[in-house]
Enzyme design. Structure first.
Site, PDB file in Angstrom:
ATOM      1  N   ARG A 115       0.781  -1.051   0.078  1.00 11.54           N
ATOM      2  CA  ARG A 115       0.276  -0.014  -0.015  1.00 11.54           C
ATOM      3  C   ARG A 115       0.825   1.156  -0.054  1.00 11.54           C
ATOM      4  O   ARG A 115       1.819   1.338   1.026  1.00 11.54           O
ATOM      5  CB  ARG A 115      -1.079   0.024   1.256  1.00 11.54           C
ATOM      6  CG  ARG A 115      -1.678   1.296   1.453  1.00 11.54           C
ATOM      7  CD  ARG A 115      -2.707   1.252   2.553  1.00 11.54           C
ATOM      8  NE  ARG A 115      -3.321   2.432   2.885  1.00 11.54           N
ATOM      9  CZ  ARG A 115      -3.293   3.230   3.864  1.00 11.54           C
ATOM     10  NH1 ARG A 115      -2.539   2.687   4.789  1.00 11.54           N
ATOM     11  NH2 ARG A 115      -3.760   4.208   3.630  1.00 11.54           N
ATOM     12  N   HIS A 159      -2.731  10.878   0.841  1.00 10.55           N
ATOM     13  CA  HIS A 159      -2.204  10.667   2.405  1.00 10.55           C
ATOM     14  C   HIS A 159      -1.467  11.960   2.980  1.00 10.55           C
ATOM     15  O   HIS A 159      -0.432  12.252   2.963  1.00 10.55           O
ATOM     16  CB  HIS A 159      -1.360   9.791   2.440  1.00 10.55           C
ATOM     17  CG  HIS A 159      -0.770   8.922   3.536  1.00 10.55           C
ATOM     18  ND1 HIS A 159      -0.992   7.711   3.971  1.00 10.55           N
ATOM     19  CD2 HIS A 159      -0.290   9.424   4.618  1.00 10.55           C
ATOM     20  CE1 HIS A 159      -0.561   7.413   5.078  1.00 10.55           C
ATOM     21  NE2 HIS A 159      -0.193   8.376   5.725  1.00 10.55           N
ATOM     22  N   GLU A 205      -6.806   8.568   6.838  1.00  6.83           N
ATOM     23  CA  GLU A 205      -6.941   8.917   8.165  1.00  6.83           C
ATOM     24  C   GLU A 205      -7.484  10.432   8.175  1.00  6.83           C
ATOM     25  O   GLU A 205      -6.853  11.429   8.591  1.00  6.83           O
ATOM     26  CB  GLU A 205      -5.755   9.114   8.885  1.00  6.83           C
ATOM     27  CG  GLU A 205      -5.206   7.601   9.294  1.00  6.83           C
ATOM     28  CD  GLU A 205      -4.051   7.615  10.427  1.00  6.83           C
ATOM     29  OE1 GLU A 205      -3.729   8.732  10.792  1.00  6.83           O
ATOM     30  OE2 GLU A 205      -4.000   6.520  10.787  1.00  6.83           O
ATOM     31  N   ASN A 333      -6.912   1.779  10.315  1.00  3.91           N
ATOM     32  CA  ASN A 333      -5.487   1.847  10.830  1.00  3.91           C
ATOM     33  C   ASN A 333      -5.535   1.666  12.406  1.00  3.91           C
ATOM     34  O   ASN A 333      -6.354   2.505  13.043  1.00  3.91           O
ATOM     35  CB  ASN A 333      -5.112   3.326  10.363  1.00  3.91           C
ATOM     36  CG  ASN A 333      -4.762   3.408   8.878  1.00  3.91           C
ATOM     37  OD1 ASN A 333      -5.014   2.612   8.147  1.00  3.91           O
ATOM     38  ND2 ASN A 333      -4.252   4.546   8.618  1.00  3.91           N
ATOM     39  N   TYR A 335      -3.827   1.056  15.794  1.00  3.45           N
ATOM     40  CA  TYR A 335      -2.785   1.393  16.565  1.00  3.45           C
ATOM     41  C   TYR A 335      -2.905   1.382  18.083  1.00  3.45           C
ATOM     42  O   TYR A 335      -2.699   0.269  18.675  1.00  3.45           O
ATOM     43  CB  TYR A 335      -1.860   3.008  16.414  1.00  3.45           C
ATOM     44  CG  TYR A 335      -1.457   2.674  15.121  1.00  3.45           C
ATOM     45  CD1 TYR A 335       0.004   2.447  14.916  1.00  3.45           C
ATOM     46  CD2 TYR A 335      -1.948   3.379  14.264  1.00  3.45           C
ATOM     47  CE1 TYR A 335       0.650   2.614  13.244  1.00  3.45           C
ATOM     48  CE2 TYR A 335      -1.475   3.579  12.605  1.00  3.45           C
ATOM     49  CZ  TYR A 335       0.050   2.984  12.389  1.00  3.45           C
ATOM     50  OH  TYR A 335       0.454   3.195  11.229  1.00  3.45           O
ATOM     51  N   GLU A 394      -3.159  -0.083   8.497  1.00  4.14           N
ATOM     52  CA  GLU A 394      -2.078   0.199   9.081  1.00  4.14           C
ATOM     53  C   GLU A 394      -1.987  -0.486  10.477  1.00  4.14           C
ATOM     54  O   GLU A 394      -3.018  -0.663  10.985  1.00  4.14           O
ATOM     55  CB  GLU A 394      -1.745   1.556   9.121  1.00  4.14           C
ATOM     56  CG  GLU A 394      -1.497   2.529   7.930  1.00  4.14           C
ATOM     57  CD  GLU A 394      -1.055   3.939   8.109  1.00  4.14           C
ATOM     58  OE1 GLU A 394      -0.978   4.316   9.151  1.00  4.14           O
ATOM     59  OE2 GLU A 394      -1.312   4.507   7.256  1.00  4.14           O
TER      60      GLU A 394
HETATM   61  C1  BG6 Z   1      -0.568   6.995  10.887  1.00  3.31           C
HETATM   62  C2  BG6 Z   1      -0.271   7.592   9.624  1.00  3.31           C
HETATM   63  O1  BG6 Z   1      -1.219   7.942  11.399  1.00  3.31           O
HETATM   64  O2  BG6 Z   1       0.390   6.741  11.556  1.00  3.31           O
HETATM   65  C3  BG6 Z   1       1.183   7.345   9.130  1.00  3.31           C
HETATM   66  O3  BG6 Z   1      -1.236   7.063   8.502  1.00  3.31           O
HETATM   67  C4  BG6 Z   1       1.855   7.749  10.361  1.00  3.31           C
HETATM   68  O4  BG6 Z   1       1.460   8.364   7.972  1.00  3.31           O
HETATM   69  C5  BG6 Z   1       1.778   6.842  11.598  1.00  3.31           C
HETATM   70  O5  BG6 Z   1       3.365   7.472   9.874  1.00  3.31           O
HETATM   71  C6  BG6 Z   1       2.783   7.132  12.592  1.00  3.31           C
HETATM   72  O6  BG6 Z   1       2.122   8.376  13.085  1.00  3.31           O
HETATM   73  P1  BG6 Z   1       3.010   9.350  13.748  1.00  3.31           P
HETATM   74  O7  BG6 Z   1       2.352  10.851  14.036  1.00  3.31           O
HETATM   75  O8  BG6 Z   1       3.645   8.898  14.835  1.00  3.31           O
HETATM   76  O9  BG6 Z   1       4.355   9.814  12.627  1.00  3.31           O
END
Ligand code: BG6
Length: 489
Positions: A115, A159, A205, A333, A335, A394
């Site tokens: 991607r 993006h 995002e 995404n 995290y 992600e």
């Molecule tokens: C996501 C984004 O939010 O997280 C990415 O889609 C980004 O582009 C990644 O690199 C990490 O976020 P950050 O804010 O810690 O650079």
């Protein structure tokens, strides 16, 4: 994108029913647990798509080449005080010139999907008007190289690198002229690439770039809009998504699939009770009302409009219809867990719990560790939004990666993070969540927005003086997961 139902799965189902165990209602779901052996590794479905991800401004560099226009991130990163290490993406990973080597790295990982994002100002230097064929050619070359190496391209159209010209002319997403321009650009790209690119993500995002860029002045374009204007900008963004979906459908090859990648407001039940799970479902819908829910339901929730009150966005019924244009998949995404939820006796019957200061996080402070996010979020998203096909577009982590004396990078914390998130994801899929693929963020260390080069999310370590790429230990970890299609020995 639905998985195939194999003969082996059929045999398994037949075996289970002989034991009096009820088969899942939909045959497609049953492939998610291809083995009944409780000691077998936690397998992903056959055909599960393993991938990795990057974005244009974070890796390409070559900002002044082949007619590329300026983007809001060029302007922002060159504004003193905005980027922690005073860096910018002028050179970044120089991927623009090294893409062939980088495709080799992708291949070495063993992934079958990649991607990447397309820089709008390369293709339309002024955002609208005359396209720049040389800009599109870079993506033609990249796509051809990927396909020649057996890697399926997944293209993201936005993006965050908005053409600066659109910011100057219309205030960027503050105007629906940007929404219309985005549709024109998306249709153009789809027309030229969809003979080889079968999957397009419109936005990456939206929630993040709106809040951080237009609400809190943290990211480009660095604005702090009043609530009503921020809500209107959000409306213009989801409208841009809907118009882009329509433009792609109109101009792409038949069979082209389209969706978006969103940092869904990730809600997790604080304790796994049926009441809390039900409360978390309601919270997920409401806390995603301004972006995902309006896209997937074609309407703003009553709760969203009531909460916004006089600051609610202005919209027409036609616009809602456009925003709700059917999509083929949803990219999540994933995290950190963002909201731990419990049920409440009082309206709205769900409550967000505060995080204790001791809650653990990865090297990035915002990246709280909650592997169960990868279990609950796809499960709840599928339930709320009609069992739509899901990609984890992600997932990954920053680490304080150092080169050891022997030349290796032992990123054990990243491996810990991935192992735990993937284990929970597999659990969700085994229970029927329609997750079709996973893109690990990121292929290599890169320009991490306001953190500059100070945060490393890559599977490959990048020396930003020499630009040499070196595999971290997590490359071996991920390769092993892919080869076995499972987490575990
Ligand atoms: C996501 C984004 O939010 O997280 C990415 O889609 C980004 O582009 C990644 O690199 C990490 O976020 P950050 O804010 O810690 O650079």
């Amino acid at each position: 994108m639905r998985g195939r139902f194999s003969r082996r799965d059929f045999a398994k189902l037949a075996g289970l029913s002989a034991l009096g165990i009820t088969a899942p209602a939909r045959a497609e779901d049953s492939q998610t647990n291809p083995t009944a052996d409780p000691h077998a590794p936690a397998s992903f479905p056959s055909g599960f798509i393993w991938g990795t991800a990057t974005s244009s401004y974070q890796i390409e560099g070559a900002v002044n080449e082949d007619g590329r226009g300026r983007s809001i991130w060029d302007t922002f990163s060159h504004t003193p005080g905005k980027i922690a290490d005073h860096s910018n993406g002028d050179r970044a990973n120089d991927h623009y010139h090294r893409y062939k080597d980088d495709v080799r790295l992708i291949k070495d990982l063993g992934v079958k999907a990649y991607r990447f994002s397309i820089a709008w100002p390369r293709v339309f230097p002024d955002g609208v008007g005359a396209p720049n064929p040389k800009g599109l050619d870079f993506y033609n070359r990249l796509v051809d190289e990927l396909l020649a190496n057996g890697i399926e391209p997944y293209a993201t159209l936005y993006h965050w690198d908005l053409p600066q010209a659109l910011q100057d002319r219309f205030g960027g997403w503050q105007s629906n002229n940007t929404s219309k321009s985005f549709a024109d650009y998306s249709g153009y790209v789809a027309q030229h690439l969809s003979d080889r690119v079968r999957n397009f993500f419109t936005l990456n995002e939206a929630g993040r770039f709106l809040n951080f860029g237009y609400g809190w002045a943290i990211d480009a374009p660095g604005l702090k809009l009043p609530t009503a204007e921020l809500n209107q900008a959000r409306h213009n963004v989801v409208l841009g998504h809907g118009l882009a979906v329509q433009a792609i459908r109109a101009r792409a090859r038949q069979g082209t699939k389209v969706g978006l990648a969103e940092n869904i407001a990730a809600c997790v039940p604080a304790i796994d009770t049926p009441d809390n799970v039900a409360a978390t479902e309601v919270a997920t819908r409401e806390l995603n009302a301004g972006i995902l829910n309006v896209i997937l339901e074609g309407k703003y929730t009553d709760g969203y409009l009531a909460y916004a009150g006089k600051d609610a966005p202005k919209f027409t019924a036609d616009e809602l219809k456009t925003i709700g244009s059917p999509i083929d998949f949803l990219g999540l995404n994933i995290y950190a867990p963002q909201f731990y939820i419990i049920a409440s006796d009082q309206a709205p019957h769900w409550k967000v719990l505060p995080f204790p200061s001791s809650f653990p996080h990865m090297s990035s402070e915002w990246l709280r560790i909650g592997p169960e996010t990868a279990y609950w979020v796809p499960r709840i998203a599928a339930k709320l939004w009609n069992n739509i096909d899901i990609y984890i577009s992600e997932n990954g982590t920053s680490s304080e990666d150092k080169i050891a004396a022997d030349g290796n990078i032992y990123d054990l914390d990243r491996i810990m993070f991935l192992r735990n998130y993937l284990t929970q994801l597999q659990r969700a899929i085994a229970e029927g969540a329609p997750v079709r693929g996973y893109f690990l963020w990121s292929l290599m260390d890169n320009f991490e927005w306001i953190f500059g080069y100070g945060k490393r999310f890559g599977l490959y370590y990048v020396d930003f003086d020499t630009l040499k790429r070196t595999p971290k230990l997590s490359v071996s970890f991920y390769r092993n997961v892919i080869a076995k299609n499972a987490v575990g020995a």
